[in-house]
Write a protein that holds these residues in place. Structure first.
Motif, PDB file in Angstrom:
ATOM      1  N   LYS A 141       0.709   9.708  -3.205  1.00 34.23           N
ATOM      2  CA  LYS A 141       0.054  10.842  -3.871  1.00 34.23           C
ATOM      3  C   LYS A 141      -0.270  10.502  -5.328  1.00 34.23           C
ATOM      4  O   LYS A 141      -1.352  10.794  -5.816  1.00 34.23           O
ATOM      5  CB  LYS A 141       0.941  12.079  -3.821  1.00 34.23           C
ATOM      6  CG  LYS A 141       1.025  12.729  -2.470  1.00 34.23           C
ATOM      7  CD  LYS A 141       1.966  13.905  -2.503  1.00 34.23           C
ATOM      8  CE  LYS A 141       2.291  14.384  -1.108  1.00 34.23           C
ATOM      9  NZ  LYS A 141       3.395  15.340  -1.095  1.00 34.23           N
ATOM     10  N   ARG A 142       0.681   9.882  -6.011  1.00 37.38           N
ATOM     11  CA  ARG A 142       0.481   9.558  -7.421  1.00 37.38           C
ATOM     12  C   ARG A 142      -0.573   8.477  -7.602  1.00 37.38           C
ATOM     13  O   ARG A 142      -1.225   8.405  -8.640  1.00 37.38           O
ATOM     14  CB  ARG A 142       1.803   9.117  -8.054  1.00 37.38           C
ATOM     15  CG  ARG A 142       2.783  10.268  -8.197  1.00 37.38           C
ATOM     16  CD  ARG A 142       4.108   9.808  -8.717  1.00 37.38           C
ATOM     17  NE  ARG A 142       4.014   9.466 -10.120  1.00 37.38           N
ATOM     18  CZ  ARG A 142       4.979   8.861 -10.792  1.00 37.38           C
ATOM     19  NH1 ARG A 142       6.103   8.536 -10.183  1.00 37.38           N
ATOM     20  NH2 ARG A 142       4.834   8.573 -12.066  1.00 37.38           N
ATOM     21  N   GLY A 143      -0.764   7.628  -6.583  1.00 38.99           N
ATOM     22  CA  GLY A 143      -1.737   6.545  -6.661  1.00 38.99           C
ATOM     23  C   GLY A 143      -3.168   7.026  -6.767  1.00 38.99           C
ATOM     24  O   GLY A 143      -4.042   6.275  -7.215  1.00 38.99           O
ATOM     25  N   ASN A 169      -2.944   7.717 -10.702  1.00 37.36           N
ATOM     26  CA  ASN A 169      -2.193   6.829 -11.579  1.00 37.36           C
ATOM     27  C   ASN A 169      -2.355   5.393 -11.089  1.00 37.36           C
ATOM     28  O   ASN A 169      -1.912   5.055  -9.996  1.00 37.36           O
ATOM     29  CB  ASN A 169      -0.719   7.254 -11.573  1.00 37.36           C
ATOM     30  CG  ASN A 169       0.117   6.488 -12.568  1.00 37.36           C
ATOM     31  OD1 ASN A 169      -0.188   5.345 -12.920  1.00 37.36           O
ATOM     32  ND2 ASN A 169       1.201   7.100 -13.010  1.00 37.36           N
ATOM     33  N   LYS A 170      -2.968   4.543 -11.884  1.00 39.14           N
ATOM     34  CA  LYS A 170      -3.244   3.164 -11.481  1.00 39.14           C
ATOM     35  C   LYS A 170      -1.965   2.386 -11.149  1.00 39.14           C
ATOM     36  O   LYS A 170      -1.994   1.451 -10.362  1.00 39.14           O
ATOM     37  CB  LYS A 170      -4.026   2.443 -12.577  1.00 39.14           C
ATOM     38  CG  LYS A 170      -5.459   2.903 -12.677  1.00 39.14           C
ATOM     39  CD  LYS A 170      -6.237   1.941 -13.550  1.00 39.14           C
ATOM     40  CE  LYS A 170      -7.663   2.368 -13.697  1.00 39.14           C
ATOM     41  NZ  LYS A 170      -8.439   2.248 -12.501  1.00 39.14           N
ATOM     42  N   VAL A 188       0.030   1.338  -3.559  1.00 38.47           N
ATOM     43  CA  VAL A 188       0.830   1.922  -2.475  1.00 38.47           C
ATOM     44  C   VAL A 188      -0.094   2.810  -1.647  1.00 38.47           C
ATOM     45  O   VAL A 188      -0.474   3.897  -2.074  1.00 38.47           O
ATOM     46  CB  VAL A 188       2.023   2.735  -3.029  1.00 38.47           C
ATOM     47  CG1 VAL A 188       2.868   3.267  -1.879  1.00 38.47           C
ATOM     48  CG2 VAL A 188       2.865   1.901  -3.968  1.00 38.47           C
ATOM     49  N   THR A 189      -0.462   2.321  -0.480  1.00 36.01           N
ATOM     50  CA  THR A 189      -1.421   3.055   0.352  1.00 36.01           C
ATOM     51  C   THR A 189      -0.854   3.432   1.707  1.00 36.01           C
ATOM     52  O   THR A 189      -1.493   4.158   2.453  1.00 36.01           O
ATOM     53  CB  THR A 189      -2.697   2.211   0.574  1.00 36.01           C
ATOM     54  OG1 THR A 189      -2.325   0.973   1.195  1.00 36.01           O
ATOM     55  CG2 THR A 189      -3.410   1.943  -0.742  1.00 36.01           C
TER      56      THR A 189
END
Length: 187
Positions: A70-72, A75-76, A81-82
């Motif tokens: 979610k943060r990806g 946030n770079k 993380v996929t």
């Protein structure tokens, strides 16, 4: 720990669809098993000494991966993380059993993710710490040091299970079908 316990558990405490540590929800499979009640109790007692390794470590990792995915999006630091290796429904706990079933089906990702976290702890506590006792005092002293480390791990896990789990379940613990919003009377 921060994502699973401090954020999800404490900010969604008692929410049926948000609290990852809702004991009644997490033990549904055990309740639904077609086993005599004494065998269900025996299984619960058998998990006590290993619950942090069996349940808490993989479930915390599942929540961490979900949070980083979610943060990806914004946030770079986390954009790499996929995928969450713990491919279970959002409301279902990830356990070592999930890792084992995935491994048997040809998917090593959950076990590999869990090994990255548990291996350093295991090597430090059960290899590196007893090694000086083996070297200085011989096999008997080394075996005693290793046995003490293992027994301490099992006893502290059992103590934590009895303390924590019994305080997170029961008829007197509130459960919410809908989210509890901050700055409301329920919060």
């Amino acid at each position: 720990w921060d994502v699973e316990h401090n954020n999800l558990h404490h900010y969604k405490l008692g929410e049926v669809h948000g609290d990852p540590d809702l004991v009644e929800k997490n033990l549904k499979d055990l309740r639904d098993k077609q086993l005599p009640l004494p065998l269900k109790y025996a299984e619960a007692v058998g998990v006590m000494p290993i619950w942090k390794w069996y349940y808490y470590a993989p479930n915390t990792l599942k929540q961490l991966y979900s949070s980083q995915i979610k943060r990806g999006t914004t946030n770079k630091k986390f954009e790499h993380v996929t995928e969450n290796p713990f491919d279970v429904e959002a409301d279902r706990p990830a356990t070592v059993g999930v890792c084992w079933r995935a491994l048997k089906n040809g998917n090593p990702k959950p076990a590999a993710a869990l090994a990255k976290v548990l291996a350093p702890y295991g090597v430090y506590h059960f290899v590196l710490l007893p090694t000086p006792f083996f070297l200085l005092g011989g096999p008997a002293m080394g075996a005693t040091a290793l046995a003490n480390a293992l027994l301490a791990e099992l006893l502290t896990n059992t103590h934590a299970f009895i303390t924590i789990v019994t305080n997170h379940c029961g008829r007197d613990v509130y459960k919410f079908e809908t989210p509890v919003l901050p700055k409301t009377d329920e919060f």
